[in-house]
Design a protein around this motif. Structure first.
Motif, PDB file in Angstrom:
ATOM      1  N   ASP A 202       6.144   5.513   3.850  1.00 38.91           N
ATOM      2  CA  ASP A 202       4.728   5.717   3.162  1.00 38.91           C
ATOM      3  C   ASP A 202       4.186   4.719   2.428  1.00 38.91           C
ATOM      4  O   ASP A 202       3.206   4.566   1.656  1.00 38.91           O
TER       5      ASP A 202
ATOM      6  N   THR B 264       0.869  -1.139  -0.004  1.00 37.72           N
ATOM      7  CA  THR B 264      -0.057  -0.084   0.051  1.00 37.72           C
ATOM      8  C   THR B 264       0.731   1.436  -0.146  1.00 37.72           C
ATOM      9  O   THR B 264       1.769   1.338   0.592  1.00 37.72           O
ATOM     10  N   TRP B 265       0.457   2.189  -0.950  1.00 35.11           N
ATOM     11  CA  TRP B 265       1.257   3.445  -1.200  1.00 35.11           C
ATOM     12  C   TRP B 265       0.256   4.352  -0.559  1.00 35.11           C
ATOM     13  O   TRP B 265      -0.879   4.663  -1.169  1.00 35.11           O
ATOM     14  N   THR B 266       0.661   5.476   0.420  1.00 34.18           N
ATOM     15  CA  THR B 266      -0.218   6.573   0.919  1.00 34.18           C
ATOM     16  C   THR B 266       0.150   7.592   0.054  1.00 34.18           C
ATOM     17  O   THR B 266      -0.906   8.655   0.148  1.00 34.18           O
ATOM     18  N   GLY B 267       0.885   7.766  -0.697  1.00 33.96           N
ATOM     19  CA  GLY B 267       1.136   8.552  -1.575  1.00 33.96           C
ATOM     20  C   GLY B 267       2.307   9.828  -1.298  1.00 33.96           C
ATOM     21  O   GLY B 267       2.689  10.771  -2.001  1.00 33.96           O
TER      22      GLY B 267
ATOM     23  N   PRO C  17      -1.821   6.399  -5.211  1.00 36.77           N
ATOM     24  CA  PRO C  17      -1.940   5.772  -3.798  1.00 36.77           C
ATOM     25  C   PRO C  17      -2.878   4.655  -4.232  1.00 36.77           C
ATOM     26  O   PRO C  17      -4.247   4.949  -4.436  1.00 36.77           O
TER      27      PRO C  17
ATOM     28  N   GLY D  96       7.401   6.068  -3.662  1.00 36.91           N
ATOM     29  CA  GLY D  96       6.380   5.129  -4.095  1.00 36.91           C
ATOM     30  C   GLY D  96       7.253   4.218  -4.968  1.00 36.91           C
ATOM     31  O   GLY D  96       6.295   3.295  -5.701  1.00 36.91           O
TER      32      GLY D  96
END
Length: 256
Positions: free
Chosen positions: A70, A61-64, A148, A92
Motif C-alpha cells: 500500500d 504514496t500511501w493508499t491508506g 493517504p 503506512g
C-alpha cells in the motif's frame, strides 16, 4: 573530561552521508526579520546532533491500507535504485537504512529521530532510543504517514537525526513539584521578569522607538537574570557547532 565516543562503521560502500546538523531552517528564514532565530533554545536544538542525508530523491504514496504494497515509491531519477529505503512494518510506515552500525561508550545511547523543527506535510518521523553501547547490528529510521497522500524526499534532505544521551541516568531523576514562593530569590527574579516582559510588550505595542529598536528582551541570549545579574554558567550556549565526522581513527576533542 573526555568526550563520549560516537563511531559509525559503514556496512556497505556507499552509506548515507553523515554531517553535523546546522541551526538553519527554511521556515525560520521566512519569518519576519528572521524572528524565529531569536529563540535560542530552538536554534540550539536544531544543531544538537548529526544528520543522515538522503542519497536519492523519491516520492512515496500511501493508499491508506495496512499492507506493504500500500506504499508506492518512485525515484525522482528514472531507473535509479532506492537501496536505503523500504517498508517492513506496513501500516503506512517507510523505513530508511542509515548504512552504519553506530557504537557509543558504555553508559551512552543514540536517540534516533527526525531533524528537530523540520516539518513534512503528510508524514512524520518516529523517534527511537537505541542501545548503541552494545548493539552488534544496525537500526532503521522510520516515518509514518499521517494520511493517504504523496510526499517527496529530496536528494540530500535529512531523513534521520542522531544525538547522544546517557542511557540510564534519567531513571534516577525524581521530579519534584513545589510552589515558587518556597524559593524566595527565584520568585523575586521571576516577578521582575514578568513585570519587565509586560512593560516591554506594552512599549512595543505603543510604538516606543527604543523597544522597537531592541526588538526583544535578551536575558536568555546574554545569560543574565532579569535583574541584570550574570546567571548562566560556562555551559551556556547561544549557538551550537558540532564536529563533522572524520574517517579513520577518532580525534580527541576533549580539550575544546
Amino acid at each position: 573530561m573526555q568526550a563520549p565516543k560516537l563511531e559509525g562503521f559503514s556496512i556497505h560502500s556507499n552509506p548515507a552521508r553523515l554531517v553535523a546538523a546546522g541551526s538553519e531552517r527554511e521556515w525560520m528564514d521566512r519569518t519576519s526579520d528572521h524572528y524565529a532565530y531569536r529563540c535560542t533554545p530552538l536554534a540550539i536544538a536544531n544543531a544538537t546532533g548529526w544528520e543522515l542525508l538522503n542519497p536519492s530523491g523519491f516520492s512515496a504514496t500511501w493508499t491508506g491500507g495496512n499492507g506493504r504494497d500500500d506504499i508506492i515509491l518512485r525515484p525522482h531519477v528514472a531507473g535509479e535504485k532506492l537501496h536505503q529505503t523500504g517498508f517492513f512494518f506496513g501500516h503506512g510506515i517507510i523505513s530508511f537504512h542509515p548504512g552504519y552500525l553506530f557504537r557509543t561508550d558504555p553508559g551512552w545511547v543514540v536517540w534516533v529521530r527526525g531533524s528537530p523543527n523540520r516539518f513534512k506535510d503528510g508524514i512524520h518521523p518516529l523517534d527511537g532510543v537505541v542501545e548503541t553501547n552494545w548493539l552488534p547490528f544496525t537500526f532503521t529510521m522510520n516515518w509514518r504517514f499521517t494520511r493517504p497522500c504523496t510526499v517527496h524526499f529530496e536528494k540530500d534532505e535529512p531523513f534521520c537525526f542522531i544525538t547522544l544521551m546517557p542511557s540510564v541516568a534519567i531513571e534516577d531523576v525524581q521530579p519534584v513539584i513545589r510552589p515558587l514562593e518556597e524559593e524566595p530569590g527565584l520568585h523575586r527574579e521571576y516577578l521582575v521578569w514578568a513585570s519587565e516582559r509586560s512593560k516591554f510588550s506594552a512599549a512595543k505595542d505603543a510604538g516606543d522607538p527604543f523597544a522597537r529598536e531592541q526588538k526583544w528582551q535578551k536575558n536568555y541570549l546574554t545569560g543574565k537574570s532579569p535583574s541584570g545579574k550574570s546567571a548562566a554558567d560556562a555551559d551556556h550556549r547561544v549557538k551550537r557547532g558540532l564536529n563533522q565526522p572524520v574517517f579513520g581513527c577518532p580525534v580527541n576533542h576533549s580539550a575544546k
